[in-house]
Design a protein around this motif. Structure first.
Motif, mmCIF file in Angstrom:
data_model
loop_
_atom_site.group_PDB
_atom_site.id
_atom_site.type_symbol
_atom_site.label_atom_id
_atom_site.label_comp_id
_atom_site.label_asym_id
_atom_site.label_seq_id
_atom_site.Cartn_x
_atom_site.Cartn_y
_atom_site.Cartn_z
ATOM 1 N N GLN A 18 0.851 -1.184 0.000
ATOM 2 C CA GLN A 18 0.000 0.000 0.000
ATOM 3 C C GLN A 18 0.890 1.239 0.000
ATOM 4 O OE1 GLN A 18 -1.833 1.569 3.605
ATOM 5 N NE2 GLN A 18 -3.831 1.518 2.589
ATOM 6 N N LEU A 19 0.624 2.162 -0.931
ATOM 7 C CA LEU A 19 1.393 3.398 -0.993
ATOM 8 C C LEU A 19 0.649 4.502 -0.246
ATOM 9 C CD1 LEU A 19 2.721 3.443 -4.670
ATOM 10 C CD2 LEU A 19 3.739 2.440 -2.630
ATOM 11 N N LYS A 20 1.373 5.194 0.598
ATOM 12 C CA LYS A 20 0.797 6.258 1.402
ATOM 13 C C LYS A 20 0.682 7.547 0.589
ATOM 14 C CE LYS A 20 0.551 3.712 5.096
ATOM 15 N NZ LYS A 20 -0.758 3.286 5.646
ATOM 16 N N THR A 21 0.052 8.541 1.178
ATOM 17 C CA THR A 21 -0.181 9.823 0.520
ATOM 18 C C THR A 21 1.114 10.413 -0.042
ATOM 19 O OG1 THR A 21 -2.029 10.291 1.998
ATOM 20 C CG2 THR A 21 -1.069 12.164 0.819
ATOM 21 N N GLY A 22 1.091 10.802 -1.309
ATOM 22 C CA GLY A 22 2.255 11.422 -1.942
ATOM 23 C C GLY A 22 3.301 10.447 -2.436
ATOM 24 N N HIS A 58 -0.179 -3.269 -6.597
ATOM 25 C CA HIS A 58 -0.135 -2.418 -5.413
ATOM 26 C C HIS A 58 -1.419 -1.597 -5.359
ATOM 27 C CE1 HIS A 58 1.184 0.178 -8.716
ATOM 28 N NE2 HIS A 58 0.800 1.219 -7.985
ATOM 29 N N TYR A 59 -1.608 -0.883 -4.281
ATOM 30 C CA TYR A 59 -2.765 0.017 -4.197
ATOM 31 C C TYR A 59 -2.397 1.228 -3.351
ATOM 32 C CZ TYR A 59 -3.696 -2.258 0.351
ATOM 33 O OH TYR A 59 -3.586 -2.754 1.628
ATOM 34 N N HIS A 60 -3.234 2.240 -3.417
ATOM 35 C CA HIS A 60 -2.992 3.509 -2.732
ATOM 36 C C HIS A 60 -4.063 3.720 -1.669
ATOM 37 C CE1 HIS A 60 -0.075 5.034 -5.843
ATOM 38 N NE2 HIS A 60 -0.683 4.067 -6.514
ATOM 39 N N GLU A 61 -3.694 4.425 -0.634
ATOM 40 C CA GLU A 61 -4.652 4.624 0.451
ATOM 41 C C GLU A 61 -5.723 5.656 0.122
ATOM 42 O OE1 GLU A 61 -3.228 6.230 4.098
ATOM 43 O OE2 GLU A 61 -1.877 7.675 3.152
ATOM 44 N N ASN A 62 -5.505 6.460 -0.927
ATOM 45 C CA ASN A 62 -6.453 7.512 -1.288
ATOM 46 C C ASN A 62 -7.025 7.287 -2.685
ATOM 47 O OD1 ASN A 62 -5.820 9.113 1.087
ATOM 48 N ND2 ASN A 62 -3.902 9.638 0.054
ATOM 49 N N ALA A 63 -8.214 7.825 -2.916
ATOM 50 C CA ALA A 63 -8.721 7.923 -4.281
ATOM 51 C C ALA A 63 -7.867 8.942 -5.034
ATOM 52 C CB ALA A 63 -10.182 8.373 -4.265
ATOM 53 N N TYR A 64 -7.638 8.708 -6.330
ATOM 54 C CA TYR A 64 -6.787 9.659 -7.058
ATOM 55 C C TYR A 64 -6.981 9.585 -8.566
ATOM 56 C CZ TYR A 64 -3.497 5.874 -8.288
ATOM 57 O OH TYR A 64 -2.930 4.736 -8.808
ATOM 58 N N PHE A 65 -6.623 10.694 -9.219
ATOM 59 C CA PHE A 65 -6.550 10.780 -10.669
ATOM 60 C C PHE A 65 -5.105 10.547 -11.108
ATOM 61 C CE2 PHE A 65 -10.154 13.537 -9.651
ATOM 62 C CZ PHE A 65 -11.092 13.192 -10.627
ATOM 63 N N THR A 66 -4.938 9.883 -12.248
ATOM 64 C CA THR A 66 -3.654 9.820 -12.947
ATOM 65 C C THR A 66 -3.841 10.440 -14.319
ATOM 66 O OG1 THR A 66 -2.807 7.840 -11.849
ATOM 67 C CG2 THR A 66 -1.936 8.320 -14.031
ATOM 68 N N PHE A 67 -3.019 11.431 -14.645
ATOM 69 C CA PHE A 67 -3.098 12.100 -15.943
ATOM 70 C C PHE A 67 -1.723 12.004 -16.604
ATOM 71 C CE2 PHE A 67 -4.951 16.181 -18.074
ATOM 72 C CZ PHE A 67 -5.290 15.435 -19.177
ATOM 73 N N GLN A 96 -7.753 2.147 -2.473
ATOM 74 C CA GLN A 96 -7.433 0.739 -2.263
ATOM 75 C C GLN A 96 -7.842 -0.147 -3.437
ATOM 76 O OE1 GLN A 96 -8.809 -0.570 1.605
ATOM 77 N NE2 GLN A 96 -7.357 0.740 2.683
ATOM 78 N N ASP A 97 -7.844 0.394 -4.656
ATOM 79 C CA ASP A 97 -8.136 -0.403 -5.842
ATOM 80 C C ASP A 97 -6.810 -0.901 -6.427
ATOM 81 O OD1 ASP A 97 -10.250 -1.320 -7.661
ATOM 82 O OD2 ASP A 97 -9.137 -0.179 -9.154
ATOM 83 N N PRO A 98 -6.524 -2.219 -6.395
ATOM 84 C CA PRO A 98 -5.210 -2.722 -6.812
ATOM 85 C C PRO A 98 -5.003 -2.654 -8.324
ATOM 86 C CG PRO A 98 -6.643 -4.552 -6.235
ATOM 87 C CD PRO A 98 -7.394 -3.296 -5.887
ATOM 88 N N HIS A 99 -3.747 -2.389 -8.729
ATOM 89 C CA HIS A 99 -3.408 -2.330 -10.139
ATOM 90 C C HIS A 99 -1.900 -2.523 -10.303
ATOM 91 C CE1 HIS A 99 -3.163 1.795 -8.548
ATOM 92 N NE2 HIS A 99 -2.143 1.937 -9.364
#
Length: 271
Positions: A3-7, A37-46, A74-77
């Motif tokens: 899990q990757l934390k903020t930033g 892996h997944y991230h603790e926050n919802a996020y956009f990738t551009f 927390q959506d794995p990719h």
């Protein structure tokens, strides 16, 4: 699974902008492959430049410059990067930011690609604001994000209603070749619908007229080319289907909110 934390993003971080509940990260992709892996926050990738393949449990996205993805928390990719320079920016939205504004985060489930040019223009404006970084940056970014989420939810609401098959066919046609010289007659022939029907119903599904939508797509395409400093503005104008540079600049100002030279400086900063 990590899990990757903020930033935190894999690759080289060029800049991180911390705002209340919002974190914007400008990243160069340097790894050939990143495992699940997944991230603790919802996020956009551009994606600003280059290419990357991103897969989740349901879909695989071949992302090039101008591609926009949204991931719920927390959506794995996983990621695979072809050879060459790839750069993107990420906007993380912490749960308390949604809660403080009484937004329904659960309406944005999973990971999905966003093709709407109006949403992408808002993301480019957010990127520009992240490079200005003055006392009004937070206000501007939050306002633009709320516009973005409203637009996304509006589009999702329209998707719940019955959409004629020709709408998706036309969207694919125009997105694949926005620079092509279209006429109402040849588009109608391709779709096998009457020109009057197309003209009358187009705005119901695209929220603008046909000519305006094609101009939006051409401006959107130009953003992905502005990161190549080997291309002149005239080169970009012709590649995107504009008659000349002055026409390109006028349309860019209308939809991009600035002139292309100024935006190019923002896009190339940090490369």
């Amino acid at each position: 699974m990590k899990q990757l934390k903020t930033g935190s993003f894999y690759g080289q971080t060029n800049q991180t902008t911390h705002l209340p509940g919002i974190t914007i990260t400008d990243t160069e992709y340097t790894l050939d492959k990143v495992d699940w892996h997944y991230h603790e926050n919802a996020y956009f990738t551009f994606i600003l430049a280059g290419n990357v393949l991103e897969g989740n449990k349901k879909e695989v996205y071949n992302c090039s410059a101008g591609s926009l993805l949204f991931h719920n928390w927390q959506d794995p990719h996983y990621n695979i990067k072809p050879k060459g320079f790839t750069r993107g920016f990420h906007i993380e939205l912490q749960k308390h930011w949604f809660d403080s504004l009484e937004l329904k985060q659960d309406k944005l489930q999973g990971s999905f690609s966003i093709a709407n040019p109006d949403v992408k223009f808002l993301l480019y404006r957010i990127f520009k604001e992240s490079k200005i970084t003055d006392e009004l940056t937070g206000l501007a970014v939050e306002s633009l994000l709320l516009q973005t989420l409203h637009k996304m939810q509006f589009d999702n609401g329209r998707l719940l209603r019955a959409v004629p098959a020709w709408v998706d066919r036309l969207k694919q046609l125009l997105h694949d070749e926005p620079a092509k010289g279209y006429t109402l007659h040849n588009i109608s022939q391709i779709l096998q619908i009457h020109p009057v029907h197309l003209s009358r119903d187009f705005s119901k599904h695209f929220n603008c007229n046909l000519g305006e939508y094609i101009r939006k797509l051409r401006v959107e395409k130009s953003f992905s080319l502005l990161t190549d400093d080997n291309l002149s503005l005239t080169d970009i104008a012709f590649s995107c289907g504009f008659a000349d540079q002055s026409h390109f600049v006028r349309c860019f100002k209308q939809f991009g909110g600035s002139n292309p030279s100024a935006y190019r400086r923002f896009l190339l900063r940090g490369c």
